[in-house]
Structures are given as C-alpha cells and as structure tokens.
Design a protein around this motif. Structure first.
Motif, PDB file in Angstrom:
ATOM      1  N   VAL A   7      95.956  15.758 -65.665  1.00 36.47           N
ATOM      2  CA  VAL A   7      96.100  16.412 -64.359  1.00 36.47           C
ATOM      3  C   VAL A   7      94.736  16.849 -63.842  1.00 36.47           C
ATOM      4  CG1 VAL A   7      97.021  18.452 -63.177  1.00 36.47           C
ATOM      5  CG2 VAL A   7      98.487  17.133 -64.713  1.00 36.47           C
ATOM      6  N   LEU A   8      93.941  17.478 -64.696  1.00 36.27           N
ATOM      7  CA  LEU A   8      92.626  17.960 -64.273  1.00 36.27           C
ATOM      8  C   LEU A   8      91.703  16.800 -63.919  1.00 36.27           C
ATOM      9  CD1 LEU A   8      92.089  20.849 -66.826  1.00 36.27           C
ATOM     10  CD2 LEU A   8      92.942  20.980 -64.466  1.00 36.27           C
ATOM     11  N   LEU A   9      91.709  15.786 -64.738  1.00 38.22           N
ATOM     12  CA  LEU A   9      90.875  14.622 -64.465  1.00 38.22           C
ATOM     13  C   LEU A   9      91.295  13.970 -63.150  1.00 38.22           C
ATOM     14  CD1 LEU A   9      88.540  13.037 -65.598  1.00 38.22           C
ATOM     15  CD2 LEU A   9      90.164  11.705 -66.957  1.00 38.22           C
ATOM     16  N   ALA A  10      92.592  13.868 -62.922  1.00 36.50           N
ATOM     17  CA  ALA A  10      93.094  13.286 -61.675  1.00 36.50           C
ATOM     18  C   ALA A  10      92.628  14.091 -60.472  1.00 36.50           C
ATOM     19  CB  ALA A  10      94.623  13.217 -61.712  1.00 36.50           C
ATOM     20  N   ARG A  11      92.706  15.421 -60.556  1.00 35.28           N
ATOM     21  CA  ARG A  11      92.279  16.267 -59.430  1.00 35.28           C
ATOM     22  C   ARG A  11      90.798  16.052 -59.131  1.00 35.28           C
ATOM     23  NH1 ARG A  11      95.194  16.755 -55.981  1.00 35.28           N
ATOM     24  NH2 ARG A  11      93.939  18.378 -55.067  1.00 35.28           N
TER      25      ARG A  11
END
Length: 181
Positions: free
Chosen positions: A56-60
């Motif tokens: 999720v963090l990498l995607a953001r």
C-alpha cells in the motif's frame, strides 16, 4: 436465483436480498458481505510475500509521488507508527529513499526508487493475474457490473470518511484509485 438477487453469506442463515427488499435488509446483507470480503482479502494478503502495508505504501509513492511520512499515513489510512516501521523496511530493501523536503529542509520526503517502482509493477501484475483467473468464468456484463458497483461503493465510503474527518477535509486521503495491492 435471479439476476436481482444477492445471497449475503450462508443462504441457510441469511435471508436473500432482492430488489424488493427494504433498506434495512439490504444494509444487513451488505454488512455481512463486507465482513466476509474483508476476511477473505486479509487471508489473501497473508499469502503475499511482503506485507500488505508495504504494498500500500509503495503504491501510494509510485502513483501519488513523493510524500512526507505523515501524509503517507493519512493517504494510506494507516497509523504513523505502522508507516514508520514499514518505511524503515522499504528503505532497508532499497525500494524507498529519503531525501530532504525542498520546501522545508527540516522535513524528509519519501520517494519510490527504481527498484520500488519495479516491485510495485510486479505486485500489480501478480494481483491482476490472480483476479483475472478469478473473473475468467464470469460473464463480461457481471464483471463490468461488479467494477461499476464497487467503484460506486468506494466513492460513497470515501465521501463518508471525508465528512467524518476533523474539518471535513479529506485532502488526497480518499483518492486511492488503483493503488491498493
């Protein structure tokens, strides 16, 4: 079961929800299915190589660009302590880098590295392949309806979330788009 009937959970335990059902019955049916869906997604994420919070963090960062950790936490609907731990892991693995914030040198911006962007691409390909296998037997209209209705539900949930934030300002926090893995 007709096209306008949805069976929320075990048909033996839960009455069928149809287009003629009342709002309370529909809400109860949706609640049952959301809980079931959440559990299935949690189980799916546990099978993943890296943690769901990592993805999720990498995607953001890949989709939304550089951010401070506090903004990343808000955007991802995660606690700052969770984000700090996950960012440390992402930095150690070379997927995220820290750099000074040009607008405020006291702050730090997080940015996805080339390796992070490649990992995100691989996560997305893996997710899409699994979902394609799941949806393959579905008629095309059912697929389109699912995506349309899920998008509508997400928009309504995002708006409700924004209204419940202090000051009613959601910023970028609810514009998740195609960033969840």
């Amino acid at each position: 079961m007709g096209n306008d009937t949805v069976c929320p959970g075990d048909p033996a335990e839960t009455p069928q929800v149809t287009a003629a059902s009342g709002l309370d019955e529909a809400a109860a049916g949706l609640g049952t299915e959301i809980v079931r869906f959440s559990r299935l997604i949690a189980a799916w994420k546990q099978r993943a190589k890296n943690g769901a919070a990592d993805r999720v963090l990498l995607a953001r960062l890949v989709v939304g660009g550089d951010r401070r950790a506090t903004d990343l936490a808000a955007d991802a609907f995660l606690d700052l302590s969770t984000v700090s731990r996950q960012v440390r892991s992402l930095v150690e693995r070379g997927l995220v880098a820290r750099r000074p914030d040009p607008e405020d040198r006291r702050g730090t911006l997080l940015t996805a590295t080339d390796a992070g962007r490649a990992a995100f691409g691989e996560y997305r390909r893996q997710r899409d392949a699994e979902l394609a296998a799941l949806l393959e037997p579905w008629p095309p209209q059912d697929r389109a309806d699912l995506i349309r209705l899920l998008g509508r539900l997400n928009e309504d949930l995002a708006e409700q979330h924004a209204r419940q934030l202090p000051g009613g300002d959601q910023g970028d926090a609810v514009d998740q788009g195609d960033t969840h893995e």
